[in-house]
Design an enzyme around this catalytic site. Structure first.
Site, PDB file in Angstrom:
ATOM      1  N   ASP A  28       6.934  -9.067  -5.471  1.00 33.61           N
ATOM      2  CA  ASP A  28       6.104  -7.862  -5.488  1.00 33.61           C
ATOM      3  C   ASP A  28       6.634  -6.805  -4.523  1.00 33.61           C
ATOM      4  OD1 ASP A  28       4.046  -6.157  -6.256  1.00 33.61           O
ATOM      5  OD2 ASP A  28       2.665  -6.918  -4.725  1.00 33.61           O
ATOM      6  N   HIS A  61       3.620  -3.468  -7.238  1.00 38.05           N
ATOM      7  CA  HIS A  61       2.386  -3.097  -7.932  1.00 38.05           C
ATOM      8  C   HIS A  61       1.943  -1.673  -7.607  1.00 38.05           C
ATOM      9  CE1 HIS A  61       0.268  -4.725  -4.195  1.00 38.05           C
ATOM     10  NE2 HIS A  61      -0.380  -3.584  -4.384  1.00 38.05           N
ATOM     11  N   SER A 118      -1.242  -1.181   0.610  1.00 41.12           N
ATOM     12  CA  SER A 118      -0.111  -1.876  -0.005  1.00 41.12           C
ATOM     13  C   SER A 118       1.191  -1.138   0.240  1.00 41.12           C
ATOM     14  CB  SER A 118      -0.306  -2.006  -1.518  1.00 41.12           C
ATOM     15  OG  SER A 118      -0.974  -3.182  -1.836  1.00 41.12           O
TER      16      SER A 118
END
Length: 506
Positions: A182, A152, A255
């Protein structure tokens, strides 16, 4: 990234930072925040750690002071609460110094899909612009320029700039992505880069210290510490989940950054939080991340073993219906026709209790054991069927990619018979409205809040296929199954997937 969430309305966030607004796309009632760089704030970190440890040992330190005849010279103290806290702080600082050179910040310019409504991956409202800027974190896993991050973070990226610890800004190119977990690998043209060491998430222990390093809110090389709160978590955000949970502070911008142990080894890749400031963050376990990264680097895609079954958790109510006394295992609720499990003799209603001798306590254990096998491997399943154990050997195939339809609730209803589910025969009009093409004949058109049907997990739009192993042809089939002892084992179809539910009657 399109996240789908079933169940309670918790606030989920995947942590990539929007340069304008640190928010991610909504997920069926959730406000998402994407996880993404400044120097390691060593002094602040040590101060926090020392303060925490000191307060925890304050009472003991005061008692020791009262009993001691005279205080030791300040320069000669080598033990005691303050010295112990200082050693913990030194350990964190050493980890930060060792790991930070392997952490990078990714500055991403992404293309938003045309016509997309709602929030874009970077948090801006759909229709604002086709281009959005954001940032995330990553970790160098090979000296020749391979960086691991979240999918993402780089999804729909038009331009990626990878910022190294030494200040170099290098263009990055996506090597491959794995949406199921992911994860993504980005490469820069460089050599001799510092590389992070892998640790084993399988050997991780709940309660052990962990350190997160990344670029929350664009503050590069920020270091936070906490403990490993839990392992094997699933929250419904991705197709394949086996998360590590931590209370180390993780925020938008983290992230793709590493979660490491006190040896500086990667235990996970930070990916998501629940809310903000809650102390609940999630990381993809290192064993899974390493396997995915290796395949993306060598072939650009990830191939996973597949049995061709669907499963669900074995609740105490279901365990009684299937003769599973200890209540452990994965309950098979769907067997793909002509799939590898079907060809080997696996049936729906079977309970898998072990894979190659490794215990399956819950459904995620089955997934974890299978996806670690290579495609084409023979897997021995220990199966409990009607109270009897047997061994079935299945040859895995490559896991396919599939989508699923999303039916809308039916509007007409039949009267509930004490279980709280209003049952409606499926006619052509309702089938068209639901987009349903299956063989079921009865749909649940409403579930009363707090009723037995609600407690059993039934929802509006569920199609009832069988009741106590009998094909459901009308609402009366369900009511008759409940008439004997007030209980019925239902086989439910929901959005193309099937599962079991134990329904009782008031």
């Amino acid at each position: 990234m399109d996240f789908r969430r079933w169940g309670t309305g918790r606030l989920l966030a995947c942590c990539r930072l929007d340069s304008r607004r640190p928010q991610c796309p909504g997920v069926e009632g959730f406000t998402m925040k994407k996880l993404p760089r400044n120097r390691v704030f060593r002094a602040a970190l040590v101060s926090v750690v020392v303060s925490t440890a000191f307060l925890g040992a304050l009472a003991e330190g005061v008692a020791q002071t009262r009993q001691a005849p005279a205080p030791a010279p300040s320069g000669s103290a080598s033990s005691g609460p303050v010295a112990d806290a200082a050693r913990v702080g030194d350990a964190f600082a050493s980890v930060a110094e060792r790991v930070s050179p392997t952490v990078v910040t990714l500055e991403v310019e992404a293309v938003r899909q045309r016509g997309r409504r709602g929030r874009s991956p970077f948090g801006s409202r759909g229709g604002d612009s086709e281009i959005a800027n954001g940032s995330g974190s990553g970790v160098i896993i090979r000296a020749n320029g391979y960086v691991l991050t979240n999918n993402h973070v780089v999804e729909n990226a038009r331009r990626i700039v990878v910022v190294l610890r030494d200040g170099r800004r290098l263009p990055g190119q996506v090597v491959g992505v794995d949406r199921a977990t992911d994860l993504a690998v980005v490469r820069v043209q460089a050599s001799g880069l510092p590389v992070a060491s892998w640790g084993s998430s399988d050997r991780a222990r709940v309660g052990q210290w962990v350190v997160a390093i990344g670029a929350p809110f664009g503050l590069d090389y920020s270091v936070t510490a906490g403990v490993l709160s839990a392992i094997g978590r699933g929250i419904g955000a991705n197709e394949i989940e086996d998360y590590l949970q931590t209370d180390a502070s993780i925020n938008p911008g983290n992230s793709g950054g590493p979660l490491v142990n006190l040896s500086g080894e990667i235990l996970g890749i930070n990916t998501m939080i629940i809310g903000r400031g809650t102390g609940i963050g999630f990381a993809i376990p290192s064993d899974m991340a390493r396997m995915v990264a290796d395949q993306l680097i060598t072939g650009g895609v990830v191939r996973r073993a597949y049995l061709g079954v669907g499963f669900q958790e074995l609740t105490p109510e279901l365990a009684g219906h299937f003769g599973a006394r200890n209540g452990r295992g994965a309950l098979i609720n769907r067997v793909e026709p002509n799939g590898p499990a079907a060809r080997a003799g696996v049936r729906d209603g079977d309970i898998i209790t072990a894979v190659d001798g490794n215990p399956v306590v819950a459904g995620r254990d089955l997934m974890r054991h299978v996806i670690r096998r290579p495609v084409g491997a023979q897997v021995q399943l220990t199966v409990l069927r009607v109270g009897r154990r047997r061994t079935i050997t299945v040859t895995t195939v490559e896991r396919p990619r599939s989508g699923e339809a999303r039916p809308q609730p039916a509007s007409s209803a039949r009267r509930s018979r004490g279980h709280g589910a209003l049952l409606t025969p499926l006619n052509d009009q309702i089938r068209h409205r639901l987009g349903y093409r299956g063989q079921g004949s009865v749909v649940i058109s409403r579930v009363e809040s707090g009723s037995p049907a609600d407690h059993a997990g039934l929802r509006t739009g569920d199609v009832i296929l069988r009741a106590d192993h009998k094909t459901v042809t009308s609402p009366n089939t369900v009511n008759e199954a409940l008439a004997d002892d007030g209980e019925a084992l239902l086989r439910i179809e929901r959005r193309g997937r099937t599962f079991f539910a134990a329904l009782t009657r008031n």
